[in-house]
Design a protein around this motif. Sequence first.
Motif, short mmCIF file in Angstrom:
data_model
loop_
_atom_site.label_atom_id
_atom_site.label_comp_id
_atom_site.label_asym_id
_atom_site.label_seq_id
_atom_site.Cartn_x
_atom_site.Cartn_y
_atom_site.Cartn_z
N ASN A 162 0.82 -1.21 0.00
CA ASN A 162 0.00 0.00 0.00
C ASN A 162 0.86 1.26 0.00
O ASN A 162 0.55 2.24 -0.69
CB ASN A 162 -0.93 0.00 1.22
N ALA A 163 1.95 1.24 0.77
CA ALA A 163 2.86 2.40 0.80
C ALA A 163 3.47 2.61 -0.58
O ALA A 163 3.62 3.75 -1.04
CB ALA A 163 3.95 2.18 1.85
N TYR A 164 3.83 1.52 -1.25
CA TYR A 164 4.43 1.61 -2.58
C TYR A 164 3.45 2.19 -3.59
O TYR A 164 3.80 3.03 -4.41
CB TYR A 164 4.90 0.23 -3.02
N LYS A 165 2.20 1.76 -3.50
CA LYS A 165 1.17 2.28 -4.41
C LYS A 165 0.90 3.76 -4.15
O LYS A 165 0.76 4.56 -5.09
CB LYS A 165 -0.12 1.48 -4.24
N ASN A 166 0.84 4.12 -2.87
CA ASN A 166 0.51 5.49 -2.51
C ASN A 166 1.61 6.50 -2.86
O ASN A 166 1.34 7.71 -2.95
CB ASN A 166 0.20 5.59 -1.01
N THR A 167 2.84 6.00 -3.04
CA THR A 167 3.95 6.91 -3.39
C THR A 167 4.35 6.78 -4.85
O THR A 167 5.40 7.31 -5.24
CB THR A 167 5.17 6.63 -2.49
N ALA A 168 3.53 6.12 -5.64
CA ALA A 168 3.85 5.95 -7.07
C ALA A 168 4.02 7.30 -7.76
O ALA A 168 4.89 7.46 -8.64
CB ALA A 168 2.76 5.13 -7.75
N TRP A 169 3.23 8.29 -7.37
CA TRP A 169 3.27 9.60 -8.02
C TRP A 169 4.63 10.29 -7.81
O TRP A 169 5.10 11.02 -8.69
CB TRP A 169 2.15 10.49 -7.50
N VAL A 170 5.27 10.00 -6.66
CA VAL A 170 6.59 10.59 -6.39
C VAL A 170 7.62 10.00 -7.35
O VAL A 170 8.43 10.72 -7.94
CB VAL A 170 7.01 10.35 -4.93
N ARG A 171 7.59 8.68 -7.50
CA ARG A 171 8.53 8.02 -8.40
C ARG A 171 8.32 8.47 -9.85
O ARG A 171 9.28 8.68 -10.59
CB ARG A 171 8.40 6.50 -8.30
N GLU A 172 7.07 8.65 -10.21
CA GLU A 172 6.76 9.11 -11.57
C GLU A 172 7.26 10.53 -11.79
O GLU A 172 7.83 10.86 -12.84
CB GLU A 172 5.25 9.04 -11.82
N ALA A 173 7.09 11.39 -10.78
CA ALA A 173 7.51 12.78 -10.91
C ALA A 173 9.03 12.91 -11.00
O ALA A 173 9.55 13.81 -11.66
CB ALA A 173 7.00 13.59 -9.71
#
Length: 313
Positions: A294-305
């Motif tokens: 869940n933490a990995y999914k919720n921070t996906a936008w950071v990795r994408e940015a």
Amino acid sequence: MSEEQKYEHFMQRIEKGDKIEAEDWMPEEYRMTLIKLISMHGISEIMGALPEKEWVPKAPSLRRKLGIMAKVQDEMGHGQLLLRVTEDLMKPYGKTREEIMQDLFNKDLKFHNVFHMPAPTWGDAGLIGWLVDGAAIITQTNMLKASYGPYARALKRICAEEVFHAQHGEAIIMALAEGTEEQRELIQDSLNRWWDSLLMFFGPASSNTTGSSKQDTTIKYRIRTKTNEQLRQDFLDKYIPRVLALGLTVPDETLHYDKEKEQWNYKQPDWNEFKKIIKGNGPKSEDRLNLRINAYKNTAWVREALSPDEAKV
């Protein structure tokens, strides 16, 4: 140069104490041994932060809260550092850190047995820092001179920080030991529940009846110098006197020091239980894995940015 000649030259370099770098030629067995070892180590650093993360909002004081928050942050940083080392080794296979995380989520990559266990009390938070991190220091310092240069250099930083983590845990334990009878019982209860996991930390003495094992491979390639049992004995030598000095009881009526063999004799933990735990069937395995997913999914936008592809848009 033939493959056999390359291998002989490689082994000569290792025997001389040379450091192997990511771009150097290496045998497939050596590369795969490093990938399995370092990826498991890196993932365990990340998953190992989760039991203590549970205590960040429940720490008994602001000072303790800041201490355990810093420790969690360090562990996550260790994990990222080690996964970068692993990623360099996996370049010939075209595999990335993203895929390592997916291996964890798919249960194809194991993490350390101790981090599948519950930590219901503040005594557990202290014991993890004191004895679990203490066991980690014994294991990791044994590889400070590892033949693979990037891993050895990463361990130098990690071990230095783990020393502070162990001191953090010891400070919690000492405060509880000097407190009320209820607080002392808290430590004893934690020790009782964690003892088998601490013995399992170093792995079985041998993985099969032939005596050939992964530990033999790591020693052959000078990734480490001691066997699982030697490391476990080092842990017992260091920590049994400290545990007893606090008036605690080791939950093993058979435990004693054999002067003739110069080693501790102890009751073997249930190694079948160990296998079950590391396969993802421990008391907190599912909860911790789901928390990480869940933490990995919720921070996906950071990795994408932060991705290079995004910067080109």
